[in-house]
Design an enzyme around this catalytic site. Structure first.
Site, PDB file in Angstrom:
ATOM      1  N   GLN A 175     -13.589  -8.978   3.656  1.00 22.50           N
ATOM      2  CA  GLN A 175     -12.212  -9.395   3.816  1.00 22.50           C
ATOM      3  C   GLN A 175     -12.219  -9.532   5.820  1.00 22.50           C
ATOM      4  OE1 GLN A 175     -10.268  -7.020   1.819  1.00 22.50           O
ATOM      5  NE2 GLN A 175     -10.923  -7.536  -0.232  1.00 22.50           N
ATOM      6  N   VAL A 234     -15.224  -0.884  -0.902  1.00 26.30           N
ATOM      7  CA  VAL A 234     -15.974  -2.157   0.273  1.00 26.30           C
ATOM      8  C   VAL A 234     -17.465  -1.716  -0.315  1.00 26.30           C
ATOM      9  CG1 VAL A 234     -15.869  -0.703   2.388  1.00 26.30           C
ATOM     10  CG2 VAL A 234     -16.121  -2.911   2.431  1.00 26.30           C
ATOM     11  N   ARG A 249       1.068  -1.016   0.173  1.00 29.21           N
ATOM     12  CA  ARG A 249      -0.532  -0.399   0.019  1.00 29.21           C
ATOM     13  C   ARG A 249       1.143   1.025  -0.005  1.00 29.21           C
ATOM     14  NH1 ARG A 249      -5.365  -1.274   2.386  1.00 29.21           N
ATOM     15  NH2 ARG A 249      -5.797  -0.003   2.178  1.00 29.21           N
ATOM     16  N   TYR A 303       0.894   4.274  -2.068  1.00 31.06           N
ATOM     17  CA  TYR A 303      -0.441   5.050  -2.383  1.00 31.06           C
ATOM     18  C   TYR A 303      -0.286   6.062  -1.039  1.00 31.06           C
ATOM     19  CZ  TYR A 303      -5.347   6.618  -2.277  1.00 31.06           C
ATOM     20  OH  TYR A 303      -6.642   7.821  -2.070  1.00 31.06           O
ATOM     21  N   PRO A 360     -10.326  -9.524   9.010  1.00 32.66           N
ATOM     22  CA  PRO A 360     -11.074 -10.560   9.759  1.00 32.66           C
ATOM     23  C   PRO A 360     -13.035 -10.022  10.119  1.00 32.66           C
ATOM     24  CG  PRO A 360      -9.931  -9.210  11.629  1.00 32.66           C
ATOM     25  CD  PRO A 360      -9.476  -8.746   9.759  1.00 32.66           C
ATOM     26  N   ASP A 400      -3.621  -4.287   5.983  1.00 35.14           N
ATOM     27  CA  ASP A 400      -5.212  -3.568   5.642  1.00 35.14           C
ATOM     28  C   ASP A 400      -5.140  -2.854   7.450  1.00 35.14           C
ATOM     29  OD1 ASP A 400      -7.817  -2.524   4.935  1.00 35.14           O
ATOM     30  OD2 ASP A 400      -8.240  -4.524   6.125  1.00 35.14           O
ATOM     31  N   PRO A 401      -5.145  -1.668   7.152  1.00 36.73           N
ATOM     32  CA  PRO A 401      -6.100  -0.943   8.876  1.00 36.73           C
ATOM     33  C   PRO A 401      -6.936  -1.148   9.254  1.00 36.73           C
ATOM     34  CG  PRO A 401      -5.362   0.677   6.446  1.00 36.73           C
ATOM     35  CD  PRO A 401      -6.036  -0.370   6.297  1.00 36.73           C
ATOM     36  N   ARG A 402      -7.042  -1.704  10.775  1.00 35.45           N
ATOM     37  CA  ARG A 402      -7.854  -2.225  11.767  1.00 35.45           C
ATOM     38  C   ARG A 402      -8.859  -1.691  11.284  1.00 35.45           C
ATOM     39  NH1 ARG A 402      -2.690  -5.328  14.907  1.00 35.45           N
ATOM     40  NH2 ARG A 402      -2.390  -3.150  14.217  1.00 35.45           N
ATOM     41  N   GLN A 438     -12.700  -5.189  11.095  1.00 37.62           N
ATOM     42  CA  GLN A 438     -11.867  -4.010  10.830  1.00 37.62           C
ATOM     43  C   GLN A 438     -12.827  -2.783  10.450  1.00 37.62           C
ATOM     44  OE1 GLN A 438     -11.879  -6.899   8.389  1.00 37.62           O
ATOM     45  NE2 GLN A 438     -11.884  -6.287   6.834  1.00 37.62           N
TER      46      GLN A 438
HETATM   47  N1  LIG Z   1     -12.413   8.048  -2.311  1.00 35.41           N
HETATM   48  C1  LIG Z   1     -12.154   8.196  -0.902  1.00 35.41           C
HETATM   49  O1  LIG Z   1     -12.336   7.606   0.007  1.00 35.41           O
HETATM   50  C2  LIG Z   1     -10.773   8.443  -0.954  1.00 35.41           C
HETATM   51  C3  LIG Z   1     -10.382   8.889   0.119  1.00 35.41           C
HETATM   52  C4  LIG Z   1      -8.876   9.437   0.412  1.00 35.41           C
HETATM   53  C5  LIG Z   1      -8.850  10.348  -0.078  1.00 35.41           C
HETATM   54  N2  LIG Z   1      -9.054  10.189  -1.722  1.00 35.41           N
HETATM   55  C6  LIG Z   1      -8.750  10.847  -2.807  1.00 35.41           C
HETATM   56  O2  LIG Z   1      -9.565  11.819  -3.852  1.00 35.41           O
HETATM   57  C7  LIG Z   1      -9.133  11.628  -4.628  1.00 35.41           C
HETATM   58  C8  LIG Z   1     -10.152  11.435  -5.766  1.00 35.41           C
HETATM   59  O3  LIG Z   1     -10.420   9.643  -5.225  1.00 35.41           O
HETATM   60  P1  LIG Z   1     -11.842   9.262  -5.838  1.00 35.41           P
HETATM   61  O4  LIG Z   1     -11.958   8.629  -5.026  1.00 35.41           O
HETATM   62  O5  LIG Z   1     -12.432   9.795  -6.851  1.00 35.41           O
HETATM   63  O6  LIG Z   1     -11.662   8.386  -6.864  1.00 35.41           O
HETATM   64  P2  LIG Z   1     -11.446   8.167  -8.153  1.00 35.41           P
HETATM   65  O7  LIG Z   1     -10.034   7.154  -8.858  1.00 35.41           O
HETATM   66  O8  LIG Z   1     -12.519   8.207  -8.619  1.00 35.41           O
HETATM   67  O9  LIG Z   1     -10.521   9.350  -9.095  1.00 35.41           O
HETATM   68  C9  LIG Z   1      -9.245   9.616  -9.541  1.00 35.41           C
HETATM   69  C10 LIG Z   1      -9.010   9.751 -10.632  1.00 35.41           C
HETATM   70  O10 LIG Z   1      -7.280  10.460 -10.934  1.00 35.41           O
HETATM   71  C11 LIG Z   1      -7.446  10.532 -12.449  1.00 35.41           C
HETATM   72  N3  LIG Z   1      -5.967   9.720 -12.562  1.00 35.41           N
HETATM   73  C12 LIG Z   1      -5.252   9.159 -11.675  1.00 35.41           C
HETATM   74  N4  LIG Z   1      -4.129   9.096 -11.844  1.00 35.41           N
HETATM   75  C13 LIG Z   1      -3.953  10.702 -13.014  1.00 35.41           C
HETATM   76  C14 LIG Z   1      -2.565  11.094 -13.363  1.00 35.41           C
HETATM   77  N5  LIG Z   1      -1.296   9.971 -13.709  1.00 35.41           N
HETATM   78  N6  LIG Z   1      -2.612  12.149 -14.337  1.00 35.41           N
HETATM   79  C15 LIG Z   1      -4.194  12.615 -14.510  1.00 35.41           C
HETATM   80  N7  LIG Z   1      -5.254  11.947 -14.193  1.00 35.41           N
HETATM   81  C16 LIG Z   1      -5.255  11.154 -13.297  1.00 35.41           C
HETATM   82  C17 LIG Z   1      -8.243   9.038 -13.021  1.00 35.41           C
HETATM   83  O11 LIG Z   1      -8.730   8.498 -14.031  1.00 35.41           O
HETATM   84  C18 LIG Z   1     -10.011   9.279 -11.996  1.00 35.41           C
HETATM   85  O12 LIG Z   1     -10.296  10.450 -12.703  1.00 35.41           O
HETATM   86  C19 LIG Z   1      -7.902  10.890  -4.642  1.00 35.41           C
HETATM   87  O13 LIG Z   1      -6.259  12.023  -4.236  1.00 35.41           O
HETATM   88  C20 LIG Z   1      -7.757   9.682  -3.947  1.00 35.41           C
HETATM   89  O14 LIG Z   1      -6.241   9.885  -3.159  1.00 35.41           O
HETATM   90  C21 LIG Z   1     -10.687   9.215  -2.227  1.00 35.41           C
HETATM   91  O1  LIG Z   2     -10.407   6.705   2.507  1.00 31.84           O
HETATM   92  C1  LIG Z   2      -9.577   6.287   2.886  1.00 31.84           C
HETATM   93  O2  LIG Z   2      -8.382   7.299   3.105  1.00 31.84           O
HETATM   94  C2  LIG Z   2      -8.583   5.877   1.747  1.00 31.84           C
HETATM   95  O3  LIG Z   2      -9.488   4.406   1.800  1.00 31.84           O
HETATM   96  C3  LIG Z   2      -9.561   3.492   1.350  1.00 31.84           C
HETATM   97  O4  LIG Z   2      -8.574   2.344   1.160  1.00 31.84           O
HETATM   98  P1  LIG Z   2     -10.138   1.302   2.209  1.00 31.84           P
HETATM   99  O5  LIG Z   2     -10.188   2.157   3.644  1.00 31.84           O
HETATM  100  O6  LIG Z   2      -8.870   0.377   2.545  1.00 31.84           O
HETATM  101  O7  LIG Z   2     -10.836   1.170   1.205  1.00 31.84           O
HETATM  102  P2  LIG Z   2     -11.595  -0.108   0.880  1.00 31.84           P
HETATM  103  O8  LIG Z   2     -11.122  -0.990  -0.196  1.00 31.84           O
HETATM  104  O9  LIG Z   2     -12.452  -0.095   0.449  1.00 31.84           O
HETATM  105  O10 LIG Z   2     -11.645  -1.463   2.175  1.00 31.84           O
HETATM  106  C4  LIG Z   2     -12.714  -0.876   2.635  1.00 31.84           C
HETATM  107  C5  LIG Z   2     -12.580  -2.358   4.066  1.00 31.84           C
HETATM  108  O11 LIG Z   2     -12.681  -3.792   3.564  1.00 31.84           O
HETATM  109  C6  LIG Z   2     -12.930  -4.212   3.156  1.00 31.84           C
HETATM  110  N1  LIG Z   2     -12.847  -5.062   1.998  1.00 31.84           N
HETATM  111  C7  LIG Z   2     -13.463  -4.593   0.904  1.00 31.84           C
HETATM  112  C8  LIG Z   2     -13.472  -5.007  -0.300  1.00 31.84           C
HETATM  113  C9  LIG Z   2     -14.496  -6.212  -0.291  1.00 31.84           C
HETATM  114  O12 LIG Z   2     -15.153  -6.887  -1.066  1.00 31.84           O
HETATM  115  N2  LIG Z   2     -14.778  -6.563   1.107  1.00 31.84           N
HETATM  116  C10 LIG Z   2     -14.028  -5.921   2.311  1.00 31.84           C
HETATM  117  O13 LIG Z   2     -14.296  -6.386   3.265  1.00 31.84           O
HETATM  118  C11 LIG Z   2     -11.177  -4.088   3.488  1.00 31.84           C
HETATM  119  O14 LIG Z   2     -10.623  -5.514   4.109  1.00 31.84           O
HETATM  120  C12 LIG Z   2     -10.641  -3.035   4.424  1.00 31.84           C
HETATM  121  O15 LIG Z   2     -10.660  -3.395   5.678  1.00 31.84           O
HETATM  122  C13 LIG Z   2      -9.918   3.782  -0.307  1.00 31.84           C
HETATM  123  O16 LIG Z   2      -9.891   2.634  -1.338  1.00 31.84           O
HETATM  124  C14 LIG Z   2      -8.219   4.689  -0.885  1.00 31.84           C
HETATM  125  O17 LIG Z   2      -8.914   5.895  -1.513  1.00 31.84           O
HETATM  126  C15 LIG Z   2      -8.679   6.225   0.484  1.00 31.84           C
HETATM  127  O18 LIG Z   2      -7.374   7.499   0.643  1.00 31.84           O
END
Ligand SMILES: NC(=O)c1ccc[n+]([C@@H]2O[C@H](COP(=O)([O-])OP(=O)(O)OC[C@H]3O[C@@H](n4cnc5c(N)ncnc54)[C@H](O)[C@@H]3O)[C@@H](O)[C@H]2O)c1
Ligand SMILES: O=C(O)[C@H]1O[C@H](OP(=O)(O)OP(=O)(O)OC[C@H]2O[C@@H](n3ccc(=O)[nH]c3=O)[C@H](O)[C@@H]2O)[C@H](O)[C@@H](O)[C@@H]1O
Length: 346
Positions: A235, A218, A173, A176, A237, A302-304, A240
């Site tokens: 996933q 998720v 991870r 990221y 346990p 995976d963060p708990r 989380q």
């Molecule tokens: N959705 C969440 O839960 C979450 C949580 C924490 C942080 N974020 C942050 O918010 C932002 C948006 O997340 P999202 O959920 O909308 O994701 P997303 O994947 O839907 O959107 C990301 C966008 O960035 C574009 N992109 C990726 N790499 C690129 C590059 N090199 N150049 C130009 N465009 C690029 C993708 O095509 C996409 O349109 C991200 O920076 C993500 O890290 C999202």
């Molecule tokens: O909010 C955030 O800061 C980050 O959270 C997410 O990371 P994560 O929390 O791991 O997101 P998921 O992939 O949705 O997973 C959440 C939890 O659900 C679980 N999971 C995921 C998918 C699934 O089918 N089943 C399931 O139990 C995973 O193990 C995890 O514990 C996003 O992927 C990141 O973009 C974001 O930056």
């Protein structure tokens, strides 16, 4: 120059921000706010664009490489006189004249950011450097969408902004979470060294319409599975926890942060905390009571547990989320059913 409050040690601006481009003072200039949204074709980015476009004084430029985003998310704006869409990768320099930059470009779902980890870290580091270089050249204010993943597998709960995190620097991870940590560092170094006006949001899990159906995160997984009559994959346990914020609340928080006087970092998220088993039970109950819940292997690191402390957002931005998980799920279900072409059975 805007009054700017930094909220932490060593966060004091040592230089005034660079002068905006002389174009801003030219006689012919139309005083619209020109806003760049990187990653604007993605999930959060496209909702942000919708909100920004509501203001007739805003001109919005989206740059995106369409890795995880799609033009379809922006179709209502294509051709609009205040809107421009540019296919561009932020790891390459960009020359545009703008007043504000919302820098979102970065794949966010673990399956996508792990697909090409070197590209993910380049996007976070070189992409953010390029956007800061642009901000410096044109005197724009820049907001970074950082993540709760900067806290890693947190040893402090709920997470406050002054917690430095528990992050594996060499794990799967890391492209990221360490990538976003470097991006935050770059933001503060440009702020201190060059006086750039910065804003950092630490976003916690956000969900809503327009998430990719097979995004891998998720909420979208469980919804798509429940609608398709497939078992919900919890996933291990399953105990989380995560805290889920509806996308319109997130967009409101991002705009408040950009428009306010605080650099951040500021947590934006919904403090309601759920185990993944509880989430699966909720989706089952609300969408398809017949569906099975199965447990599957998890991925490393995976963060708990995760839950934002949003005291700062409340105090400094007057923001807190309004939409509860049980109110947000049906809004997302409607969008997923439309896209999947599967109607509710009853
Ligand atoms: N959705 C969440 O839960 C979450 C949580 C924490 C942080 N974020 C942050 O918010 C932002 C948006 O997340 P999202 O959920 O909308 O994701 P997303 O994947 O839907 O959107 C990301 C966008 O960035 C574009 N992109 C990726 N790499 C690129 C590059 N090199 N150049 C130009 N465009 C690029 C993708 O095509 C996409 O349109 C991200 O920076 C993500 O890290 C999202
Ligand atoms: O909010 C955030 O800061 C980050 O959270 C997410 O990371 P994560 O929390 O791991 O997101 P998921 O992939 O949705 O997973 C959440 C939890 O659900 C679980 N999971 C995921 C998918 C699934 O089918 N089943 C399931 O139990 C995973 O193990 C995890 O514990 C996003 O992927 C990141 O973009 C974001 O930056």
């Amino acid at each position: 120059m805007a009054k700017e409050v930094s909220n932490g040690p060593n966060h004091v601006t040592s230089k005034p921000p660079p002068e905006p481009s002389p174009l801003r003072r030219a006689k012919f200039f139309k005083a619209n706010m020109r806003i760049l949204v990187t990653g604007g074709a993605g999930f959060i980015g496209s909702h942000l664009v919708d909100k920004l476009m509501e203001n007739e004084k805003n001109e919005v430029i989206v740059v995106d490489n369409y890795f995880t985003g799609s033009k379809d998310n922006l179709r209502q704006w294509i051709g609009h006189p205040r809107f421009e869409l540019i296919r561009h990768d932020v790891t390459e320099p960009l020359l545009v004249e703008v007043d504000q930059i919302y820098h979102l470009a970065c794949p966010a779902s673990p399956i996508f950011y792990k697909y090409n980890p070197v590209k993910t870290i380049k996007t976070n580091v070189i992409g953010t450097l390029n956007m800061l270089g642009l901000a410096k050249r044109v005197g724009a204010r820049i907001l970074l969408t950082s993540t709760s993943e900067v806290y890693g597998d947190p040893l402090v709960h709920p997470q406050t902004e002054d917690y430095w995190g528990n992050v594996n620097p060499i794990g799967v991870r890391s492209c990221y979470d360490e990538g976003k940590r470097v991006a935050e560092t770059l933001m503060f170094d440009y702020h201190r060294q060059h006086g750039i006006e910065i804003r950092i949001a630490r976003i916690f899990n956000t969900y809503g319409p327009r998430m990719n159906i097979d995004d891998g995160r998720v909420v979208s997984n469980f919804l798509a599975q429940a609608i398709r009559d497939e078992a919900l994959t919890v996933q291990l346990p399953g105990t989380q926890t995560r805290s889920f914020c509806y996308v319109s609340d997130m967009v409101d928080g991002l705009i408040r942060l950009m428009e306010g006087d605080n650099t951040g970092p500021i947590n934006l998220g919904n403090p309601g905390e759920f185990t993944m088993l509880e989430l699966a039970e909720t989706v089952k109950e609300m969408i398809n009571p017949e569906v099975e819940i199965m447990t599957v292997e998890n991925t490393p690191d995976d963060p708990r547990q995760r839950k934002p402390d949003i005291t700062k957002a409340k105090e400094l931005l007057g923001w807190e989320p309004k939409i509860k998980l049980r109110d947000g799920i049906p809004l997302m279900e409607e969008d997923f059913r439309k896209r999947l072409g599967i109607l509710r059975k009853n």
